[in-house]
Scaffold this active site. Structure first.
Site, PDB file in Angstrom:
ATOM      1  CG  HIS A 191      73.837  36.406 -32.810  1.00  0.00           C
ATOM      2  ND1 HIS A 191      73.889  37.156 -31.653  1.00  0.00           N
ATOM      3  CD2 HIS A 191      74.672  35.360 -32.571  1.00  0.00           C
ATOM      4  CE1 HIS A 191      74.699  36.597 -30.792  1.00  0.00           C
ATOM      5  NE2 HIS A 191      75.183  35.506 -31.313  1.00  0.00           N
ATOM      6  CG  ASN A 236      69.717  36.632 -31.292  1.00  0.00           C
ATOM      7  OD1 ASN A 236      70.629  35.969 -31.779  1.00  0.00           O
ATOM      8  ND2 ASN A 236      69.850  37.908 -30.975  1.00  0.00           N
ATOM      9  CG  ASP A 254      82.160  38.532 -33.481  1.00  0.00           C
ATOM     10  OD1 ASP A 254      83.094  37.905 -32.928  1.00  0.00           O
ATOM     11  OD2 ASP A 254      81.018  38.076 -33.583  1.00  0.00           O
ATOM     12  CD  GLU A 309      72.749  40.424 -31.770  1.00  0.00           C
ATOM     13  OE1 GLU A 309      72.137  39.353 -31.977  1.00  0.00           O
ATOM     14  OE2 GLU A 309      73.411  40.630 -30.737  1.00  0.00           O
TER      15      GLU A 309
HETATM   16  P1  PGA Z   1      78.204  30.534 -27.877  1.00  0.00           P
HETATM   17  O1  PGA Z   1      77.935  31.800 -28.791  1.00  0.00           O
HETATM   18  O2  PGA Z   1      79.068  29.630 -28.668  1.00  0.00           O
HETATM   19  O3  PGA Z   1      78.918  31.099 -26.662  1.00  0.00           O
HETATM   20  O4  PGA Z   1      76.889  29.939 -27.551  1.00  0.00           O
HETATM   21  C1  PGA Z   1      77.533  31.600 -30.105  1.00  0.00           C
HETATM   22  C2  PGA Z   1      77.138  32.905 -30.705  1.00  0.00           C
HETATM   23  O5  PGA Z   1      76.610  33.760 -29.971  1.00  0.00           O
HETATM   24  O6  PGA Z   1      77.325  33.075 -31.914  1.00  0.00           O
END
Ligand code: PGA
Length: 248
Positions: free
Chosen positions: A138, A136, A67, A143
C-alpha cells in the site's frame, strides 16, 4: 523509474532529506506531500537537524499529509496530527496555515475528502510526494485493490495494516477506517520519492519494482510515473534482482 540502494537506514534517511532540501532550494514555495509511520522518522530527524544546524527553512513551503485515521480527534496521541507536530511540523519554521492534515474527526468525512482534494488543487498541486510502502504494497492508505483513478476518500484498512499499526492503540487493532489521498492524487505529483527500509518490506518492494503493474500492488502504479525514485536500504532491496538492485 530510478532505484537507489543505500547501505542502511541512516544513509537512506539522509538521502531522502537531500531530495527534500534540494527541492526547497530550487523552489522555496514548493508543495510537499508527506508520510507518517516508522520509515520517515529518520528523514524528519535529519530535516530538523538541518533546520537547526544549517538554517534550512520551510517557511514558504506547503505540506499535505497523505492520510489520517477516521474518528480520531487531532489531539489523540496516535493521530497523525500529533505524529507530525511531534516529529516535524512543531520543530521547524513551517507556517501553520500551510500545513494540511486530513481531519479524521470531521462531522462529514466525505465532505472533508472533497475539501482536502480542493486544497491540494488550490495550492497548485504537489511538487514532491514522499511515500512509505506497506508490507502489502500500500501507499498512503491505498490498500490492495484501490483504483488507480481514486482521489481523496474514506478507505477501509486491510486487516494486516490494522495489526501492524496496532501498537499505537489500545487493543490489538488500529481503527477500521481512514481518510487517504487517492492513487490519482499521488500520481499527479510532479515527483515521487518512495522510501523503504527493512527486510519486511522486501517482498512489497520487489512486487512494486519488478512485478506486474496491478491495482493489487498499489505501489506498482508508480512505474507509470515519469519522475519516481525508490530509495531503499539494503534489506528492503534484498528481493530485487539484476539491474534493479544496483547499489548507488
Ligand atoms: P512504516 O509504514 O513506515 O511504519 O513501515 C509504511 C506504510 O505503511 O506506508
Amino acid at each position: 523509474m530510478r532505484t537507489r540502494v543505500l547501505p542502511d537506514y541512516e544513509t537512506m534517511s539522509a538521502a531522502a532529506a537531500d531530495v527534500v532540501a534540494s527541492k526547497l532550494r530550487k523552489k522555496p514555495h514548493a508543495v510537499f506531500m508527506v508520510p507518517t509511520g516508522t520509515t520517515p522518522l529518520g528523514m524528519y530527524r535529519e530535516l530538523v537537524a538541518r533546520h537547526e544546524g544549517d538554517g534550512l527553512s520551510f517557511a514558504r513551503a506547503t505540506f499535505f499529509n497523505l492520510d489520517e485515521y477516521l474518528g480520531l480527534p487531532p489531539d489523540h496521541p496516535a493521530s497523525y496530527h500529533v505524529y507530525m507536530r511531534k516529529n516535524f511540523y512543531g520543530r521547524v519554521d513551517i507556517e501553520p496555515e500551510r500545513v494540511h492534515v486530513p481531519d479524521g474527526f470531521a462531522p462529514d468525512p466525505e465532505a472533508e475528502c472533497g475539501r482536502y482534494e480542493q486544497e491540494i488543487r488550490a495550492a497548485g498541486g504537489v511538487d514532491l510526494c514522499v511515500l512509505g510502502i506497506g508490507r502489502n504494497g500500500h501507499i498512503g492508505f491505498n490498500e490492495p485493490g484501490a483504483s488507480f483513478d481514486s482521489r481523496t476518500r474514506v478507505v477501509r484498512l486491510a486487516e494486516s495494516t490494522r495489526r501492524v499499526n496496532a501498537t499505537d492503540f489500545e487493543g490489538d487493532r488500529a481503527p477500521e477506517r481512514a481518510i487517504s489521498v487517492g492513487m490519482r492524487t499521488i500520481s499527479d505529483s510532479g515527483e515521487v520519492l518512495l522510501l523503504a527500509s527493512g527486510a519486511n518490506k522486501a517482498r512489497a518492494v520487489a512486487a512494486a519494482v519488478g512485478g506486474e503493474v496491478s491495482e493489487e500492488v498499489p505501489a506498482s502504479a508508480l512505474r507509470r510515473h515519469p519522475n519516481v525514485s525508490f530509495l531503499l536500504d539494503r534489506d528492503a532491496a534484498s528481493a530485487l534482482e539484476g539491474s534493479a538492485a544496483r547499489r548507488s
